[in-house]
Design a protein around this motif. Structure first.
Motif, PDB file in Angstrom:
ATOM      1  N   LYS A 198       0.836  -1.215   0.000  1.00 17.24           N
ATOM      2  CA  LYS A 198       0.000   0.000   0.000  1.00 17.24           C
ATOM      3  C   LYS A 198       0.872   1.267   0.000  1.00 17.24           C
ATOM      4  CE  LYS A 198      -3.527   2.343   2.834  1.00 17.24           C
ATOM      5  NZ  LYS A 198      -4.645   2.398   1.868  1.00 17.24           N
ATOM      6  N   LYS A 199       1.881   1.291   0.867  1.00 20.22           N
ATOM      7  CA  LYS A 199       2.753   2.465   0.962  1.00 20.22           C
ATOM      8  C   LYS A 199       3.549   2.670  -0.329  1.00 20.22           C
ATOM      9  CE  LYS A 199       3.338   2.035   5.989  1.00 20.22           C
ATOM     10  NZ  LYS A 199       4.295   1.699   7.078  1.00 20.22           N
ATOM     11  N   LYS A 200       4.083   1.587  -0.851  1.00 19.82           N
ATOM     12  CA  LYS A 200       4.942   1.706  -2.029  1.00 19.82           C
ATOM     13  C   LYS A 200       4.139   2.065  -3.273  1.00 19.82           C
ATOM     14  CE  LYS A 200       8.540  -1.310  -0.189  1.00 19.82           C
ATOM     15  NZ  LYS A 200       9.156  -2.671  -0.186  1.00 19.82           N
ATOM     16  N   VAL A 201       2.967   1.488  -3.432  1.00 25.48           N
ATOM     17  CA  VAL A 201       2.131   1.803  -4.590  1.00 25.48           C
ATOM     18  C   VAL A 201       1.669   3.257  -4.530  1.00 25.48           C
ATOM     19  CG1 VAL A 201      -0.123   1.343  -5.638  1.00 25.48           C
ATOM     20  CG2 VAL A 201       1.398  -0.554  -5.083  1.00 25.48           C
ATOM     21  N   GLY A 483       9.683  -3.906  -5.126  1.00 28.87           N
ATOM     22  CA  GLY A 483      10.890  -4.622  -4.749  1.00 28.87           C
ATOM     23  C   GLY A 483      10.690  -6.098  -4.473  1.00 28.87           C
ATOM     24  N   TYR A 484       9.573  -6.644  -4.882  1.00 28.11           N
ATOM     25  CA  TYR A 484       9.301  -8.058  -4.628  1.00 28.11           C
ATOM     26  C   TYR A 484      10.000  -8.929  -5.684  1.00 28.11           C
ATOM     27  CZ  TYR A 484       5.693  -5.903  -1.706  1.00 28.11           C
ATOM     28  OH  TYR A 484       5.018  -5.136  -0.789  1.00 28.11           O
ATOM     29  N   LYS A 485      10.223 -10.177  -5.347  1.00 29.18           N
ATOM     30  CA  LYS A 485      11.058 -11.051  -6.157  1.00 29.18           C
ATOM     31  C   LYS A 485      10.221 -12.108  -6.898  1.00 29.18           C
ATOM     32  CE  LYS A 485      14.588  -8.922  -4.388  1.00 29.18           C
ATOM     33  NZ  LYS A 485      15.338  -7.921  -5.194  1.00 29.18           N
ATOM     34  N   ASN A 486      10.846 -12.680  -7.912  1.00 30.12           N
ATOM     35  CA  ASN A 486      10.235 -13.785  -8.672  1.00 30.12           C
ATOM     36  C   ASN A 486       8.835 -13.426  -9.166  1.00 30.12           C
ATOM     37  OD1 ASN A 486      12.520 -15.443  -8.127  1.00 30.12           O
ATOM     38  ND2 ASN A 486      11.645 -15.958  -6.117  1.00 30.12           N
ATOM     39  N   VAL A 487       8.712 -12.249  -9.718  1.00 30.01           N
ATOM     40  CA  VAL A 487       7.416 -11.806 -10.231  1.00 30.01           C
ATOM     41  C   VAL A 487       7.053 -12.649 -11.454  1.00 30.01           C
ATOM     42  CG1 VAL A 487       6.119  -9.894 -11.224  1.00 30.01           C
ATOM     43  CG2 VAL A 487       7.730  -9.469  -9.341  1.00 30.01           C
ATOM     44  N   LYS A 488       5.875 -13.245 -11.394  1.00 31.23           N
ATOM     45  CA  LYS A 488       5.406 -14.086 -12.493  1.00 31.23           C
ATOM     46  C   LYS A 488       3.990 -13.662 -12.885  1.00 31.23           C
ATOM     47  CE  LYS A 488       8.088 -18.093 -10.956  1.00 31.23           C
ATOM     48  NZ  LYS A 488       8.028 -19.501 -10.484  1.00 31.23           N
ATOM     49  N   THR A 489       3.766 -13.503 -14.163  1.00 33.60           N
ATOM     50  CA  THR A 489       2.434 -13.132 -14.640  1.00 33.60           C
ATOM     51  C   THR A 489       1.642 -14.386 -14.995  1.00 33.60           C
ATOM     52  OG1 THR A 489       3.181 -12.918 -16.926  1.00 33.60           O
ATOM     53  CG2 THR A 489       3.266 -10.940 -15.543  1.00 33.60           C
ATOM     54  N   PHE A 490       0.317 -14.228 -15.037  1.00 30.63           N
ATOM     55  CA  PHE A 490      -0.540 -15.334 -15.441  1.00 30.63           C
ATOM     56  C   PHE A 490      -1.738 -14.807 -16.229  1.00 30.63           C
ATOM     57  CE2 PHE A 490      -1.962 -14.018 -11.219  1.00 30.63           C
ATOM     58  CZ  PHE A 490      -3.344 -13.942 -11.349  1.00 30.63           C
ATOM     59  N   ASP A 491      -2.205 -15.629 -17.141  1.00 26.93           N
ATOM     60  CA  ASP A 491      -3.423 -15.358 -17.903  1.00 26.93           C
ATOM     61  C   ASP A 491      -4.076 -16.712 -18.144  1.00 26.93           C
ATOM     62  OD1 ASP A 491      -5.462 -14.643 -19.570  1.00 26.93           O
ATOM     63  OD2 ASP A 491      -4.221 -13.560 -21.020  1.00 26.93           O
ATOM     64  N   THR A 492      -5.026 -17.054 -17.304  1.00 27.42           N
ATOM     65  CA  THR A 492      -5.635 -18.389 -17.346  1.00 27.42           C
ATOM     66  C   THR A 492      -7.133 -18.311 -17.580  1.00 27.42           C
ATOM     67  OG1 THR A 492      -5.786 -18.385 -14.913  1.00 27.42           O
ATOM     68  CG2 THR A 492      -3.851 -19.432 -15.896  1.00 27.42           C
ATOM     69  N   TYR A 493      -7.533 -17.367 -18.415  1.00 28.57           N
ATOM     70  CA  TYR A 493      -8.964 -17.237 -18.739  1.00 28.57           C
ATOM     71  C   TYR A 493      -9.462 -18.506 -19.425  1.00 28.57           C
ATOM     72  CZ  TYR A 493     -13.293 -15.519 -20.811  1.00 28.57           C
ATOM     73  OH  TYR A 493     -14.607 -15.367 -21.178  1.00 28.57           O
ATOM     74  N   VAL A 494     -10.618 -19.015 -18.982  1.00 26.92           N
ATOM     75  CA  VAL A 494     -11.150 -20.249 -19.551  1.00 26.92           C
ATOM     76  C   VAL A 494     -12.466 -20.059 -20.306  1.00 26.92           C
ATOM     77  CG1 VAL A 494     -10.029 -21.751 -17.880  1.00 26.92           C
ATOM     78  CG2 VAL A 494     -12.301 -20.824 -17.351  1.00 26.92           C
ATOM     79  N   GLY A 495     -13.154 -18.968 -20.086  1.00 26.82           N
ATOM     80  CA  GLY A 495     -14.407 -18.758 -20.792  1.00 26.82           C
ATOM     81  C   GLY A 495     -15.450 -18.079 -19.930  1.00 26.82           C
TER      82      GLY A 495
END
Length: 569
Positions: A198-201, A483-495
């Motif tokens: 919250k503070k950083k954003v 500053g968070y680590k191992n940032v991974k995105t996802f897009d798993t829309y199914v319908g």
């Protein structure tokens, strides 16, 4: 109560409510409290508060598969639930309608998740309770999309106040015009990691806010809520099993007890409503036709007013099946739009990250929610290459890092030590109303009650796909900038359907030429029939819709009783 074989007079009520979920429960409460004798119909079994929450107090080891997976026998009758991402567990499966007994058809994939029982999905909903605003009610007309809402925020604002006081919404006051504040009980606290985010954003991204979710959980119960037997949320996070404390809003915990207290309510489960009966001579509905779920006997019930709250898709099917000389294409369907403009939110697009530090901190209890990021795209000066916007639902936790070869003493030691922090942002986004996104009845194929099967054809389009790019990139951007680590995105829309926010298909409007309902949720040409569940929606905002259904229902009930007193219905 068995009403079969009774005379017409004995089967006559002041009002009939079809469906007992979030909006149907509200209709029953409001109409009975205003003095009407009400018949509440539901196609499923009865569920008694507390006593029928069979798994609410069970420990994991009391289930055959420790509530981690369901048996192959269960999977066989829940194929839609399984393909859409395990929406059921050993603890919750009995609260959902299985797909074998309740089939439907798909031209394009639609994951229809249903709860056929007294209480409906009010027992299993996610409980996020957000207001829509004029940015939502005015968007269609400003952008030339779909149809114009016949109401604005000022028309529904006092009804938001009304339902929030009764339901009990926990939340924080943020002063955002596009996500209006309401009447809140104190919010759940953000975790230390969420406070850090919250503070950083706030420092790095103007207009982006991390806030506690607005959710229908009691944190400071009022005297009215306590009198109904409700209590403060115990932070067990087992809500979908039914809450014996009545801490989250459901039909069983809140609206049904209030309605029963009036002595004006009759509840009839196992009642599959096939159609609304239209009286050609009086130009209004006179009742509903019901098929007993168990005996298949047809029964008719009669009333001055009828509220259809069977859930958006089921309500639309009832209207479609309610044919007469006056309405050969379905009740109120002079416009031909019945079944069209099907909407659902699209989600499952965002990012996750690991958070270093904070190893000396943990959380108490099992909070039944996480945090929320309100919409910030296409707000004010921000202009994107798509219309509308999205918010994020997020959570943070400490999780164990276990390996498949961990065993015995090493496994026990790892489990007793909290693992590292991780965090997730999952976007929840608006879908535009498209005419070609629709449902219809396949009269050549019937279910076991002899009713035509519903067939779906709906998909997200280019506007939503462009939005999903931002949903993914913005989430990663905020996590990386923090500053968070191992940032991974996802897009798993199914319908369509999987967000379980299906709506539209019997929309409100200004004229019977382009809508099914007027500004008071009355069916055009059959004004004693009201539709206040998700079917009535003209657009879907990016805000979770249930609070709006509650407010629209309370508003429509007030209108209906006023019209009865005037002799207009």
């Amino acid at each position: 109560m068995n009403l079969q074989g009774k005379t017409t007079k004995e089967n006559t009520y002041d009002a009939i409510v079809v469906g007992s979920g979030i909006s149907g429960g509200w209709a029953a409460k409001e109409l009975t409290e205003k003095g009407l004798k009400v018949l509440l119909l539901d196609r499923g079994r009865n569920i008694e508060h507390v006593t029928d929450y069979d798994t609410a107090l069970k420990n994991p080891w009391e289930f055959p598969h420790h509530n981690v997976k369901v048996s192959n026998e269960v999977k066989a009758v829940f194929p839609v639930h399984i393909r859409s991402g395990n929406t059921i567990t050993e603890a919750t499966k009995d609260f959902f309608a299985n797909d074998t007994d309740h089939p439907y058809l798909e031209d394009k994939r639609f994951d229809w998740i249903r709860s056929y029982q007294v209480g409906g999905k009010s027992l299993t909903w996610g409980r996020v309770a957000l207001r829509m605003s004029d940015i939502d009610f005015e968007a269609n007309i400003k952008e030339g999309v779909g149809a114009d809402w016949p109401i604005r925020y000022k028309d529904i604002a006092p009804w938001y106040d009304y339902v929030e006081k009764f339901a009990g919404i926990s939340g924080s006051y943020e002063g955002l015009p596009h996500l209006p504040d309401g009447i809140f009980q104190k919010p759940f606290e953000l975790t230390c990691v969420e406070q850090d985010l919250k503070k950083k954003v706030a420092t790095k991204f103007a207009g982006r806010i991390i806030m506690p979710p607005r959710q229908a959980h009691l944190t400071e119960p009022t005297e009215e809520q306590l009198a109904l037997g409700r209590a403060k949320c115990q932070a067990r996070n087992m809500c979908a099993r039914g809450c014996p404390f009545g801490a989250y809003f459901s039909t069983q915990a809140a609206t049904l007890p209030a309605a029963k207290n009036t002595g004006n309510l009759t509840v009839r489960p196992h009642s599959v409503v096939s159609e609304v009966i239209y009286d050609e001579t009086k130009a209004k509905a006179k009742g509903v036709r019901v098929i007993d779920q168990n005996t298949l006997e047809e029964i008719e019930f009669y009333a001055k007013i009828i509220f259809l709250n069977a859930s958006a898709m089921a309500t639309t099917a009832i209207l479609m099946n309610s044919k007469s000389s006056r309405f050969p294409n379905g009740l109120g369907n002079d416009s031909g739009v019945l079944g069209h403009y099907l909407m659902d939110h699209h989600f499952r697009a965002g990012a996750t990250a690991d958070v270093e530090g904070f190893e000396d901190s943990y959380y108490f209890g099992r909070r039944p929610n996480g945090f929320y990021v309100p919409r910030y795209r296409n707000i004010g000066a921000d202009k994107r290459n798509y219309l509308r916007g999205f918010g994020y639902e997020g959570n943070s936790q400490r999780s164990h890092k276990l390996n498949t070869d961990d065993f015995g003493k090493d496994l026990k030691n790892k489990i007793t030590k909290p693992g590292p922090w991780n965090i997730k942002l999952d976007g929840f986004a608006e879908t535009l109303p498209y005419f070609e996104n629709k449902l219809w009845l396949e009269n050549s194929q019937k279910d076991k009650w002899g009713l035509p099967l519903i067939k779906f054809s709906a998909e997200i389009k280019e506007n939503e796909k462009l939005m999903r790019v931002d949903m993914i990139n913005d989430a990663a951007e905020m996590l990386e900038a923090s500053g968070y680590k191992n940032v991974k995105t996802f897009d798993t829309y199914v319908g369509f359907g999987r967000c379980i926010h299906e709506m539209g298909t019997a929309r409100m409007g200004h004229s019977p030429k382009d809508s099914i309902l007027n500004k008071h949720n009355q069916v055009w040409g059959a004004e004693n029939v009201y539709v206040t569940d998700g079917a009535c929606m003209v657009s879907n905002s990016c805000a979770n819709p249930s609070l709006t259904y509650m407010a629209l229902t309370a508003r429509a009930c007030d209108h209906a009783v006023s019209e009865i007193k005037k002799g207009n219905l």
